[in-house]
Every structure is written in structure tokens, then in C-alpha cells.
Design an enzyme around this catalytic site. Structure first.
Site, PDB file in Angstrom:
ATOM      1  CE  LYS A 130      -3.555   2.623   2.885  1.00 47.11           C
ATOM      2  NZ  LYS A 130      -4.725   1.927   3.716  1.00 47.11           N
ATOM      3  CB  SER A 132      -8.277   0.789   5.516  1.00 45.96           C
ATOM      4  OG  SER A 132      -9.338   2.323   5.628  1.00 45.96           O
ATOM      5  CB  SER A 169      -8.414   4.191   2.424  1.00 42.07           C
ATOM      6  OG  SER A 169      -7.097   3.081   4.209  1.00 42.07           O
TER       7      SER A 169
HETATM    8  N1  GLN Z   1     -12.958   4.309   6.849  1.00 43.06           N
HETATM    9  C1  GLN Z   1     -12.482   5.217   8.060  1.00 43.06           C
HETATM   10  C2  GLN Z   1     -11.917   5.831   7.711  1.00 43.06           C
HETATM   11  O1  GLN Z   1     -12.345   7.368   6.695  1.00 43.06           O
HETATM   12  C3  GLN Z   1     -11.182   4.068   8.084  1.00 43.06           C
HETATM   13  C4  GLN Z   1     -10.201   4.571   6.625  1.00 43.06           C
HETATM   14  C5  GLN Z   1      -9.466   3.358   7.667  1.00 43.06           C
HETATM   15  O2  GLN Z   1      -9.441   2.421   8.233  1.00 43.06           O
HETATM   16  N2  GLN Z   1      -8.287   3.438   7.171  1.00 43.06           N
HETATM   17  O3  GLN Z   1     -11.799   7.163   8.791  1.00 43.06           O
END
Ligand code: GLN
Length: 482
Positions: free
Chosen positions: A76, A175, A151
């Protein structure tokens, strides 16, 4: 060739069936072919990858056999890679080339992996749909009008489309697990502190945790085995031996007690997902697991608490991007204030700015007690819910997401409906617990995931249950890839 799991690739490399160069060349050409429509990769490092593949082949010929020698993966784009651009999905870091590796990157390299490139992601890991990337949205390989989740959506899509057999991801509020669920793959968020955060660009430091994403639980075990461990460069890393994740994959499930939170099986959950979970429960029962209802009374507070704590920490972490030291700098600033304002204004996207504003507000004098402190108290209550539940059961089973992958654009105009996507994943982050998402069905031809959350440091048991489940089901083998 591209349909091979990491376990299978390891076997093929060891037996001489194919070389690391052969498998890497094959996957790189597949990335060339599929990435223009899927956009799972921000950077592809073909030349470097082939060099590393040749090195791996030479080392193997000379008798070396580190656990993942010659196995292709991708990182990532939140993990710093020495000499390879690390953008974090942001214009702010569009041209940032780190002078060092994240610990996770180092550890996996030492295990022998070959990194093919850096995967797309929501900017600074803020998002649930991968529509917040400066480098454009990622398309879910299961449907050209569907989001892959976020994400770590690039990682999930790359594995689902069989461009690479495994990827790293990070999970602050879901995410790893949510995109794994949307793309029909397996992903585990370890216990907070199990995997080093050094060199992993910070979003919300008390919640962020790196982990593996791959088609199978076995592949996740192989990757996590190398990623996990104490790191003195991360002050929240925990000094405790790493369990043998691979060695316990086949343990029996007799006597396993699983809790079903009554709060999770309510009208908010898609009926077809509920039915897939029921069928999965029946499979696990056949293998000796038993199920009881558990009560997690404060779960409904997790999304509101998260959207105070995470923005607060992000506003502090992202203050380092000021146009002075590194990252994007605006053209021709009139003075220092103009430099700060325009560099940040132009370098960050809308969602990141929204979070910085919320975070700055909840941390400001006068609001700190009312918002931030209160959210921390709620966080404790949520952890205590889990502590009580784990007195009765070994792990908790529920959905990963309330619905299958939604349509591109469907939630973009409404941040709250976007945030509610993480309703089942966020509690584990607030409590610091490990959670895994395992493919458990198809709903309207889209994959859905079952989530297992365990007590601290029970990654081995979670992977074991997921693996045994995958021995008797084939959801994890389904792929939209041709
Ligand atoms: N969707 C969540 C957010 O926008 C989690 C994101 C993540 O786990 N990096 O904060």
C-alpha cells in the site's frame, strides 16, 4: 499462472517449476493490461522488481531459502519504500521519495519478497471507497460501477484481479477488512502494537495498524508471520514473541465458543448478508464450534467516537505537512502565511481537509472536554464491552460491512452515510483488537465478508478458524479475474 496463491507460488519456486523472474514478469504484464481500467496501482516498479526477482533466483540457486524468497507482492502506498515514491494517495506527497523503508517493508524484504509496486488508496487512508485518492478512484474488479472499498482499495482490487497474490494494507477503522470484504479476499488487522508502524505514514496513531491482504487465510498467515514482531523504532510496538501463525492453521475447532452480538444482526444489515452469515455459522458448527448471543451495548457509539478521535489525531499528525519541510509547496507564496495556507489548501483533498477541521475543533480549548475526552471515555466503554464478552466466548462473529460494494459516487455527497460503512469494523480499532474478514458469500454477484474479532493477540486462532472455514467453502477461490 496468475491464479496461484502465495503458498502455491512458494511451492512452485522451491520445486523449480518456475522462477521468480517468470512469475514476476507474468504478473507485471498482467498489471500492464488490467491497471489502466482498475487503477489499483499508483506506481509499478518493474525494473527494480525484476532485479530483485533475479537476485532471489540467484540466491535460491545458491541454496538460500528464506520463507518468501522470490514471492511477488505489492505495498500500500502508505508504507515508506526507500528510493521508491510513496504518495499516500495525496498531492501533498506526489513526489515524495523516502530515504528509508518502513519496518514492514524491511521485514518482508528480508523474508525475500519482490515488491511489484505501490497500491492506490484513499488520501492519507481516509475513506471507505477509494474515491478520495489524488490519483483517481479504484474500480472494483467485480463490477465496473462498484467501489473496491477503502482505504486499502488498491491492495484489495489488485489481489482480487489476480495482479498480485498478496499486498500490505493498513486499518484505522476498517481499511483492511472492509475492502477485503468488498473484493472477495481475506484480510486481517492484527492487535494494535503487533505490527510496527514505523515508516507507515500516520493517520490516527492510536488506531492505525498494518496487516496482510491475500486470497486465503493461509497466505495472510504467511505474510503476517514475517510482518509481525517487536520494533524498538515504534514506541507502541509490543515486545512479545510472535505466534506460529502457519503452524496452527489446521487446529481443530472442537470446543470453540463464538459470540454473535445481538446488536449486529438487526435491520441495518442486508438480509442476504445475514443469510450468508447463517450458512457460514452452520459450516462452523459442523466442525465443532458453538454459538451464543453476546451483548455489546455500546457498539452504536463507536462511529461517533471514532469520528472524534480519528480526526483529532489526524489534525495533529498532518500538521507536519506545511510546505516548509517536505511535501507539496505552492508556487510564488507572498509571505509565510500564504505559503502555509496555499500549500495545505492545494496539497490536501476535500476529505482530508474536512477531518483536519473537525479534529482541530474537537481539540480546541473549550471543546476538548466536551468532545475529545468524552469520545475517549466512550472508547473505554466499547473496550469493556469486548472484555466482558471474551469472558464468555473465544471470538465474535458478525458481518464485515452492512452491504456489498456500493456504486461509485453513491455515497460521495454524504459523508455520514459513507462513515456508517465502518459500523462493524471500527469497534475493533477503538479497542485495539484483532479482526479478520473472510469471504462468505455472493450477494447480487458481489462478494461479502464474515468478520471474526478475537481477544488481544489471538491472530493465530482467527487465522486458524478462517483457514478451516476455507477448507470447506470456496468463496475465497472465486474471482472476477479472467
Ligand atoms: N473508513 C474509515 C475512515 O475513513 C477507516 C479508514 C481506515 O481504516 N484507514 O476513517
Amino acid at each position: 499462472m496468475h491464479d496461484k496463491t502465495i503458498a502455491r507460488i512458494r511451492h512452485g519456486l522451491a520445486s523449480g517449476e518456475f522462477s521468480s523472474r517468470e512469475i514476476c514478469e507474468h504478473l507485471l504484464s498482467r498489471i500492464d493490461q488490467l491497471n489502466p481500467s482498475c487503477n489499483a496501482f499508483i506506481s509499478v516498479s518493474s525494473e527494480l522488481a525484476l532485479q530483485h526477482a533475479d537476485d532471489a533466483d540467484k540466491r535460491r540457486a545458491a541454496g538460500a531459502d528464506s520463507p518468501l524468497l522470490g514471492v511477488p507482492i505489492a505495498h500500500k502506498d502508505i508504507f515508506c519504500t526507500n528510493g521508491v515514491r510513496t504518495s499516500c494517495g495525496s498531492r501533498m506527497l506526489e513526489n515524495f521519495v523516502p530515504p528509508y523503508n518502513a519496518t514492514v517493508v524491511d521485514k518482508l524484504s528480508q523474508a525475500g519478497v519482490v515488491c511489484l509496486g505501490k497500491t492506490n488508496m484513499d488520501e492519507f487512508a481516509m475513506g471507505s471507497s477509494n474515491e478520495n485518492s489524488y490519483f483517481g478512484n479504484v474500480v472494483n474488479p467485480w463490477g465496473s460501477n462498484r467501489v473496491p472499498g477503502g482505504s486499502s482499495g488498491g491492495s484489495a482490487a489488485a489481489v482480487a484481479a489476480r495482479m498480485v497474490p498478496g499486498c500490505t494494507g493498513t486499518d484505522t477503522g476498517g481499511s483492511i477488512r472492509q475492502p477485503a470484504s468488498f473484493c472477495g479476499i481475506t484480510g486481517i488487522k492484527p492487535t494494535y502494537g503487533r505490527v510496527s508502524r514505523y515508516g507507515m505514514i500516520a493517520f490516527a496513531s492510536s488506531l492505525d495498524q498494518g496487516g496482510p491482504m491475500a486470497a486465503t487465510a493461509e497466505d495472510c498467515a504467511l505474510l503476517l508471520q514475517e510482518m509481525a514482531g517487536f520494533d524498538e523504532k515504534d514506541s507502541t510496538s509490543i515486545d512479545r514473541p510472535v505466534d506460529d501463525y502457519c503452524g496452527s492453521l489446521n487446529d481443530a475447532l472442537d470446543g470453540l465458543k463464538v459470540g454473535l452480538p445481538k446488536q449486529y444482526f438487526t435491520e441495518g444489515l442486508d438480509n442476504n448478508i445475514a443469510a450468508s452469515l447463517q450458512a457460514s455459522i452452520a459450516e462452523l458448527e459442523k466442525m465443532g464450534a458453538s454459538f451464543v448471543e453476546v451483548d455489546l451495548p455500546n457498539q452504536h457509539l463507536s462511529v461517533p467516537a471514532y469520528y472524534v478521535v480519528a480526526p483529532a489525531e489526524c489534525s495533529s499528525n498532518l500538521s507536519r505537512f506545511d510546505g516548509v519541510r517536505y511535501g507539496y509547496r505552492c508556487d510564488n507564496p507572498a509571505d509565510l502565511e500564504d505559503l502555509y495556507k496555499r500549500s495545505r489548501g492545494e496539497g490536501f483533498g476535500r476529505e482530508v481537509k474536512r477531518r483536519i477541521l473537525i479534529g482541530t475543533y474537537v481539540l480546541s480549548a473549550g471543546y476538548f472536554d466536551a468532545y475529545y475526552l468524552k469520545a475517549q471515555k466512550i472508547r473505554n466503554l466499547i473496550s469493556e464491552d469486548f472484555t466482558s464478552a471474551f469472558k464468555e466466548v473465544d471470538m465474535i462473529l458478525g458481518p464485515t460491512t452492512p452491504t456489498p460494494a456500493f456504486k461509485i459516487g453513491e455515497n460521495s455527497a454524504d459523508p455520514v452515510s459513507m462513515y456508517l460503512n465502518d459500523i462493524y469494523t471500527i469497534p475493533a480499532n477503538l479497542a485495539g483488537l484483532p479482526g479478520i474478514s473472510v469471504p462468505c458469500g455472493l450477494v447480487d454477484d458481489l462478494p461479502v465478508g464474515m468478520q471474526l474479532v478475537g481477544n488481544y493477540f489471538t491472530e493465530a486462532r482467527l487465522l486458524n478458524v478462517a483457514h478451516r472455514f476455507q477448507q470447506v467453502t470456496d468463496w475465497h477461490l472465486k474471482s472476477p479475474a479472467k
